[in-house]
Design a protein around this motif. Structure first.
Motif, PDB file in Angstrom:
ATOM      1  N   GLY A 240       5.519  -7.032   7.322  1.00 57.89           N
ATOM      2  CA  GLY A 240       6.542  -7.150   6.297  1.00 57.89           C
ATOM      3  C   GLY A 240       6.345  -6.111   5.217  1.00 57.89           C
ATOM      4  N   LEU A 241       7.315  -5.985   4.337  1.00 52.36           N
ATOM      5  CA  LEU A 241       7.268  -4.995   3.272  1.00 52.36           C
ATOM      6  C   LEU A 241       6.993  -5.659   1.934  1.00 52.36           C
ATOM      7  CD1 LEU A 241      10.412  -2.820   4.127  1.00 52.36           C
ATOM      8  CD2 LEU A 241       8.027  -2.424   4.799  1.00 52.36           C
TER       9      LEU A 241
ATOM     10  N   LEU B 190       6.324  -3.100   9.262  1.00 54.95           N
ATOM     11  CA  LEU B 190       4.903  -3.004   8.949  1.00 54.95           C
ATOM     12  C   LEU B 190       4.736  -2.024   7.794  1.00 54.95           C
ATOM     13  CD1 LEU B 190       3.513  -2.620  12.565  1.00 54.95           C
ATOM     14  CD2 LEU B 190       3.164  -4.607  11.105  1.00 54.95           C
ATOM     15  N   PHE B 191       3.763  -2.287   6.934  1.00 56.74           N
ATOM     16  CA  PHE B 191       3.521  -1.419   5.776  1.00 56.74           C
ATOM     17  C   PHE B 191       2.036  -1.094   5.714  1.00 56.74           C
ATOM     18  CE2 PHE B 191       2.214  -0.748   1.391  1.00 56.74           C
ATOM     19  CZ  PHE B 191       3.160   0.153   0.925  1.00 56.74           C
ATOM     20  N   ILE B 192       1.722   0.181   5.447  1.00 55.47           N
ATOM     21  CA  ILE B 192       0.332   0.584   5.261  1.00 55.47           C
ATOM     22  C   ILE B 192       0.256   1.651   4.185  1.00 55.47           C
ATOM     23  CG2 ILE B 192       0.445   2.294   7.152  1.00 55.47           C
ATOM     24  CD1 ILE B 192      -2.549   1.579   7.667  1.00 55.47           C
ATOM     25  N   ASP B 193      -0.678   1.472   3.252  1.00 57.54           N
ATOM     26  CA  ASP B 193      -0.939   2.464   2.203  1.00 57.54           C
ATOM     27  C   ASP B 193      -2.020   3.404   2.711  1.00 57.54           C
ATOM     28  OD1 ASP B 193      -1.544   3.923  -0.073  1.00 57.54           O
ATOM     29  OD2 ASP B 193      -1.445   2.193  -1.420  1.00 57.54           O
ATOM     30  N   MET B 194      -1.680   4.691   2.854  1.00 58.18           N
ATOM     31  CA  MET B 194      -2.614   5.673   3.417  1.00 58.18           C
ATOM     32  C   MET B 194      -3.543   6.282   2.370  1.00 58.18           C
ATOM     33  SD  MET B 194      -1.821   5.515   6.593  1.00 58.18           S
ATOM     34  CE  MET B 194      -2.604   6.926   7.344  1.00 58.18           C
ATOM     35  N   HIS B 195      -3.357   5.940   1.085  1.00 54.56           N
ATOM     36  CA  HIS B 195      -4.264   6.368   0.010  1.00 54.56           C
ATOM     37  C   HIS B 195      -4.569   7.869   0.080  1.00 54.56           C
ATOM     38  CE1 HIS B 195      -4.923   2.282  -1.318  1.00 54.56           C
ATOM     39  NE2 HIS B 195      -5.222   1.917  -0.079  1.00 54.56           N
ATOM     40  N   GLY B 196      -3.547   8.675   0.331  1.00 54.52           N
ATOM     41  CA  GLY B 196      -3.756  10.096   0.567  1.00 54.52           C
ATOM     42  C   GLY B 196      -4.318  10.868  -0.600  1.00 54.52           C
ATOM     43  N   TYR B 197      -4.224  10.323  -1.807  1.00 57.09           N
ATOM     44  CA  TYR B 197      -4.656  11.066  -2.998  1.00 57.09           C
ATOM     45  C   TYR B 197      -5.847  10.422  -3.683  1.00 57.09           C
ATOM     46  CZ  TYR B 197      -0.337  13.242  -1.846  1.00 57.09           C
ATOM     47  OH  TYR B 197       0.652  13.892  -1.148  1.00 57.09           O
ATOM     48  N   THR B 198      -6.449   9.446  -3.028  1.00 57.08           N
ATOM     49  CA  THR B 198      -7.678   8.826  -3.551  1.00 57.08           C
ATOM     50  C   THR B 198      -8.736   8.819  -2.456  1.00 57.08           C
ATOM     51  OG1 THR B 198      -6.698   6.649  -3.067  1.00 57.08           O
ATOM     52  CG2 THR B 198      -6.557   7.456  -5.337  1.00 57.08           C
ATOM     53  N   THR B 199      -8.677   7.864  -1.541  1.00 62.27           N
ATOM     54  CA  THR B 199      -9.598   7.811  -0.402  1.00 62.27           C
ATOM     55  C   THR B 199      -8.758   7.768   0.867  1.00 62.27           C
ATOM     56  OG1 THR B 199      -9.697   5.404  -0.631  1.00 62.27           O
ATOM     57  CG2 THR B 199     -11.439   6.679  -1.682  1.00 62.27           C
TER      58      THR B 199
ATOM     59  N   LEU C 170      10.397  -1.098  11.942  1.00 61.16           N
ATOM     60  CA  LEU C 170      10.260  -0.106  10.879  1.00 61.16           C
ATOM     61  C   LEU C 170       8.810  -0.097  10.425  1.00 61.16           C
ATOM     62  CD1 LEU C 170      11.353   1.826   8.650  1.00 61.16           C
ATOM     63  CD2 LEU C 170      11.813  -0.228   7.278  1.00 61.16           C
ATOM     64  N   VAL C 171       8.194   1.083  10.421  1.00 59.30           N
ATOM     65  CA  VAL C 171       6.822   1.244   9.936  1.00 59.30           C
ATOM     66  C   VAL C 171       6.863   2.138   8.707  1.00 59.30           C
ATOM     67  CG1 VAL C 171       4.477   1.987  10.491  1.00 59.30           C
ATOM     68  CG2 VAL C 171       5.941   1.033  12.289  1.00 59.30           C
ATOM     69  N   VAL C 172       6.317   1.665   7.591  1.00 62.08           N
ATOM     70  CA  VAL C 172       6.281   2.427   6.348  1.00 62.08           C
ATOM     71  C   VAL C 172       4.845   2.833   6.066  1.00 62.08           C
ATOM     72  CG1 VAL C 172       6.767   2.438   3.879  1.00 62.08           C
ATOM     73  CG2 VAL C 172       8.291   1.208   5.442  1.00 62.08           C
ATOM     74  N   ALA C 173       4.586   4.139   6.009  1.00 60.65           N
ATOM     75  CA  ALA C 173       3.274   4.675   5.670  1.00 60.65           C
ATOM     76  C   ALA C 173       3.374   5.327   4.301  1.00 60.65           C
ATOM     77  CB  ALA C 173       2.817   5.681   6.721  1.00 60.65           C
ATOM     78  N   ASP C 174       2.765   4.705   3.315  1.00 58.33           N
ATOM     79  CA  ASP C 174       2.899   5.117   1.919  1.00 58.33           C
ATOM     80  C   ASP C 174       1.739   6.027   1.520  1.00 58.33           C
ATOM     81  OD1 ASP C 174       4.133   5.081  -0.572  1.00 58.33           O
ATOM     82  OD2 ASP C 174       3.023   3.322  -1.255  1.00 58.33           O
ATOM     83  N   ASN C 175       1.995   6.942   0.582  1.00 57.60           N
ATOM     84  CA  ASN C 175       0.949   7.783  -0.013  1.00 57.60           C
ATOM     85  C   ASN C 175       0.217   8.629   1.023  1.00 57.60           C
ATOM     86  OD1 ASN C 175       1.219   7.144  -2.776  1.00 57.60           O
ATOM     87  ND2 ASN C 175       0.220   5.175  -2.413  1.00 57.60           N
ATOM     88  N   VAL C 176       0.952   9.400   1.786  1.00 57.68           N
ATOM     89  CA  VAL C 176       0.377  10.281   2.808  1.00 57.68           C
ATOM     90  C   VAL C 176       0.164  11.663   2.203  1.00 57.68           C
ATOM     91  CG1 VAL C 176       0.813  11.379   5.041  1.00 57.68           C
ATOM     92  CG2 VAL C 176       1.478   8.985   4.656  1.00 57.68           C
ATOM     93  N   SER C 177      -0.973  12.278   2.506  1.00 60.47           N
ATOM     94  CA  SER C 177      -1.248  13.597   1.939  1.00 60.47           C
ATOM     95  C   SER C 177      -1.276  14.713   2.971  1.00 60.47           C
ATOM     96  CB  SER C 177      -2.584  13.584   1.182  1.00 60.47           C
ATOM     97  OG  SER C 177      -3.647  13.195   2.041  1.00 60.47           O
ATOM     98  N   THR C 178      -1.457  14.387   4.259  1.00 62.09           N
ATOM     99  CA  THR C 178      -1.477  15.409   5.299  1.00 62.09           C
ATOM    100  C   THR C 178      -0.700  14.912   6.523  1.00 62.09           C
ATOM    101  OG1 THR C 178      -3.495  14.612   6.368  1.00 62.09           O
ATOM    102  CG2 THR C 178      -3.768  16.185   4.551  1.00 62.09           C
ATOM    103  N   PRO C 179      -0.076  15.827   7.285  1.00 65.28           N
ATOM    104  CA  PRO C 179       0.642  15.402   8.488  1.00 65.28           C
ATOM    105  C   PRO C 179      -0.250  14.686   9.488  1.00 65.28           C
ATOM    106  CG  PRO C 179       1.254  17.646   7.896  1.00 65.28           C
ATOM    107  CD  PRO C 179       0.098  17.266   7.011  1.00 65.28           C
ATOM    108  N   GLY C 180      -1.535  15.107   9.556  1.00 68.54           N
ATOM    109  CA  GLY C 180      -2.435  14.488  10.517  1.00 68.54           C
ATOM    110  C   GLY C 180      -2.644  13.002  10.309  1.00 68.54           C
ATOM    111  N   GLN C 181      -2.396  12.524   9.082  1.00 66.95           N
ATOM    112  CA  GLN C 181      -2.542  11.094   8.830  1.00 66.95           C
ATOM    113  C   GLN C 181      -1.501  10.272   9.564  1.00 66.95           C
ATOM    114  OE1 GLN C 181      -2.726  11.272   4.302  1.00 66.95           O
ATOM    115  NE2 GLN C 181      -4.103   9.552   4.709  1.00 66.95           N
ATOM    116  N   VAL C 182      -0.331  10.867   9.847  1.00 63.37           N
ATOM    117  CA  VAL C 182       0.776  10.056  10.354  1.00 63.37           C
ATOM    118  C   VAL C 182       1.328  10.491  11.702  1.00 63.37           C
ATOM    119  CG1 VAL C 182       1.539   9.170   8.140  1.00 63.37           C
ATOM    120  CG2 VAL C 182       2.374  11.392   8.924  1.00 63.37           C
TER     121      VAL C 182
END
Length: 715
Positions: free
Chosen positions: A57-58, A121-130, A179-191
């Motif tokens: 869920g979101l 589905l929702f996931i925070d990728m924390h691209g700008y922290t960890t 629908l899959v939401v990947a939040d806070n991505v910093s590089t293409p390789g993450q997603v």
């Protein structure tokens, strides 16, 4: 094979809505004992990789969403699975705090309301922290989709393939794409590996980067116009108090909006000041922001007035809330529980709670599932508040929190390892609560180890990875375990903690075994054994021998494996560790059975069963008893073997352990078929195939299927 000091639910479906190469032989002489990718998007130097946490869920968007109507429609158009022209791929670029996440969540909820998707589905990728790697993100998403952790493959392509297949299966079952939401991505390789594949599914990505490598249509999010900014301020005030007549002060609101630079995060924090001070005139806030902006202008760059807003809001906080925000800037991880925040502040949870709520009212902190989090820009600001030479109370508070996490992990691990008769710490009511706490804190705990390493907190740096080993192994979070165990090794070697170093080598060896990196595992366990032996830790030495034997078994070096397990058994016996002795006997029996030394195997596993029963470990006792049945089958003592295996199948069925039940039915089916009763074998093997498929064990599933075909041919 069982491994020492390593103690094993299905998650809900998506809702609508420095290694050294090992030697060729272990020297034991003299041993003593792509489809739709939609991205909504400051370069950041990362310190380490983060752990993943997803949810079915979101999350709900913030109330008062406004000012992005055109962007919202463009994004919804790209999300629509029915749009002609195939896959719509969108990347939206924009600075931090510009509102990418809120736009994505609003669009996601609108799409679900329109029944475009059967779940999200929702996931925070924390691209700008960890930053969370794609590998870890896939594991987290698969768990949300109901795949058991120990059934998730380690190999990257296999993991991505299982993810796509599981998404498709969920889509078929639920009646529509996901629908899959990947939040806070910093590089293409993450997603890139998170692409759920064809079928109308969508991957919606938010990032600050343009992500030109992704096959995407670009949606650029800029700052809000003056009119849109005033509208957002007005909407935020109205949500709090529909009768707030300050919304009529257009000139003053415009000045506030201009000071915030059109950045939604800054606008919401400014609105928070007004909501927290009903007597404050909007013109007073505008004057304060203008003054602070002038003072901080040299540091502003393109942050759109964020520093000015942060500083002005911070200056108005009550002292206890200001202190709490400063302390939160010192805490590890993306969020914090109320109890941990209380430890950090040195107060009771009941005292910490109103301070955290006050920070929420000021939009410095957000709360979700009883955990408190800051936007990464707020967190970066909070990290500066203690100053370059912080007062002594701040490092003291940070050490207090690191000690708290270490103590809690030790207590939780004791619960995971405990048998029914063991006394356990009162920090948790039982194993389930301890495991739930570890799941909730996992991301924080991984970051805690890295923080402890940076600030020189040696106890946490060494103890946390060693004690987290049991949990991380159970969750198959091997990359996290390797990263933090190497930090433990460095710290233990530096401070001369020989037992800590040996335990770290042992944990590293077990992790490498789980990844089937056997040569490296042998090297790590050999180092652990030698250290335990050198410093007279005989139980530790026995544990290392036992784990070394399991790795050698995995390499099919059976004679060496037998020798290692025998040495482990003898050491455990000598020093009265009956649990360790039972594990060694059971492992030894497994090797002997593969070597077709069935009489010895049956005797070894009978000893293991009896020892496991003696201290109440009935689950492992039945597993050992199944080994007795297998050995008796090898001796062609069919009736005895069948009676044992029937009992084992019943036990595991009642326990809900589908994988062990499937293995038991497979072994029982083999006994029935080989004893001349293929008609009795067929239903057993059919069920075994079903269970082993359901628990995602392709190797054993194929063996059961072959046995079923053999039984059918013989019938």
């Amino acid at each position: 094979m069982s491994r020492n000091n390593k103690p094993r639910k299905n998650k809900r479906k998506a809702q609508r809505r420095t290694t050294h190469r090992g030697r060729d032989h272990v020297d034991q002489r003299g041993a003593q004992a792509r489809r739709d990718v939609i991205g909504v998007v400051n370069n950041y130097v990362t310190v380490h990789e983060g752990a993943a946490r997803s949810q079915a869920g979101l999350p709900g968007p913030q109330a008062g969403f406004t000012g992005r109507e055109t962007d919202l429609e463009r994004l919804l158009e790209s999300l629509d699975p029915a749009m002609p022209g195939g896959a719509a791929v969108v990347v939206s670029t924009g600075m931090g705090g510009i509102g990418k996440t809120q736009l994505a969540l609003t669009a996601g909820h609108r799409a679900l309301e329109r029944e475009w998707f059967s779940g999200a589905l929702f996931i925070d990728m924390h691209g700008y922290t960890t930053p969370v790697t794609a590998h870890r993100a896939l594991q987290s998403l698969l768990r949300e989709l109901g795949v058991e952790t120990d059934r998730i493959p380690e190999e990257a392509d296999a993991r991505a393939a299982l993810y796509r297949a599981t998404v498709q299966a969920a889509s078929t079952e639920e009646g529509g794409p996901l629908l899959v939401v990947a939040d806070n991505v910093s590089t293409p390789g993450q997603v890139l590996p998170l692409d759920p594949g064809p079928g109308g599914h969508r991957l919606l990505v938010t990032s600050r980067e343009r992500m030109g490598e992704l096959p995407a249509r670009h949606l650029s999010l800029g700052v809000l116009s003056q009119e849109e900014s005033v509208r957002l301020l007005t909407a935020d005030l109205h949500v709090s108090d529909p009768d707030d007549d300050r919304v009529r002060g257009l000139e003053a609101l415009t000045r506030v909006a201009d000071s915030c630079g059109g950045v939604p995060l800054a606008l919401r924090i400014a609105a928070g000041q007004l909501k927290n001070a009903p007597d404050m005139d909007v013109g007073e806030l505008a004057d304060t922001l203008a003054h602070t902006a002038d003072r901080l202008a040299p540091f502003s760059d393109q942050l759109g007035g964020l520093e000015a807003v942060f500083a002005a809001s911070f200056a108005r906080l009550p002292a206890e809330q200001a202190e709490m925000l400063t302390l939160l800037g010192l805490a590890p991880g993306p969020d914090i529980s109320t109890s941990a925040a209380a430890v950090l502040a040195g107060v009771e949870p009941g005292q910490a709670l109103p301070r955290l709520r006050g920070l929420t009212a000021s939009h410095f902190v957000a709360v979700s599932d009883k955990r408190w989090a800051m936007h990464d820009l707020v967190a970066a600001y909070a990290a500066t508040l203690s100053g370059p030479r912080p007062a002594a109370r701040f490092p003291r508070a940070q050490r207090r929190l690191l000690d708290h996490y270490t103590d809690q992990v030790i207590a939780a691990t004791e619960h995971l390892r405990a048998l029914p008769t063991d006394r356990v710490p009162e920090a948790f009511t039982g194993r389930a609560e301890a495991l739930a706490w570890l799941d909730a804190e996992r991301t924080v705990l991984i970051d805690t180890v890295h923080l402890a390493h940076r600030v020189g907190h040696d106890r946490a740096t060494v103890s946390l990875p060693i004690n987290l080993g049991t949990y991380l192994d159970q969750r198959r979070l091997f990359h996290d375990q390797i990263a933090i165990t190497r930090l433990a090794l460095q710290a233990a070697q530096r401070i001369g903690d020989h037992r800590g170093e040996a335990m770290a080598w042992n944990n590293l060896g077990s992790t490498l075994f789980g990844m089937r990196r056997f040569e490296e595992s042998v090297d790590a366990h050999t180092r652990a054994r030698d250290l335990f032996q050198r410093f007279g830790d005989h139980r530790g030495e026995a544990m290392a021998w036992n784990n070394l034997g399991s790795t050698l078994f995995g390499m099919r070096r059976f004679e060496e494996s037998v020798d290692a397990h025998t040495r482990a058994r003898d050491l455990f016996q000598r020093f009265g560790d009956h649990r360790g002795e039972a594990t060694a006997w059971n492992n030894l029996g497994g090797v002997l059975s593969v070597m077709r030394r069935f009489e010895e195997a049956a005797a070894a596993r009978t000893r293991a069963r009896d020892l496991f029963r003696r201290f109440g470990d009935h689950h492992n006792a039945e597993k050992a008893y199944a080994g007795v049945g297998i050995a008796l089958g090898g001796l062609r003592r069919w009736d005895e073997a069948a009676a044992i295996l029937e009992r084992v199948v019943t036990f595991f069925s009642e326990q809900g352990d589908q994988h062990s039940e499937g293995m038991g039915r497979y072994e029982l089916g083999l006994v029935r078929c080989r004893s001349g009763h293929p008609d009795l074998a067929i239903p057993l093997l059919e069920k075994a195939v079903e269970l082993l498929r359901a628990t995602d064990d392709p190797h054993r599933h194929d063996r059961a299927r072959d046995a079923l075909n053999e039984a059918r041919a013989a019938d």
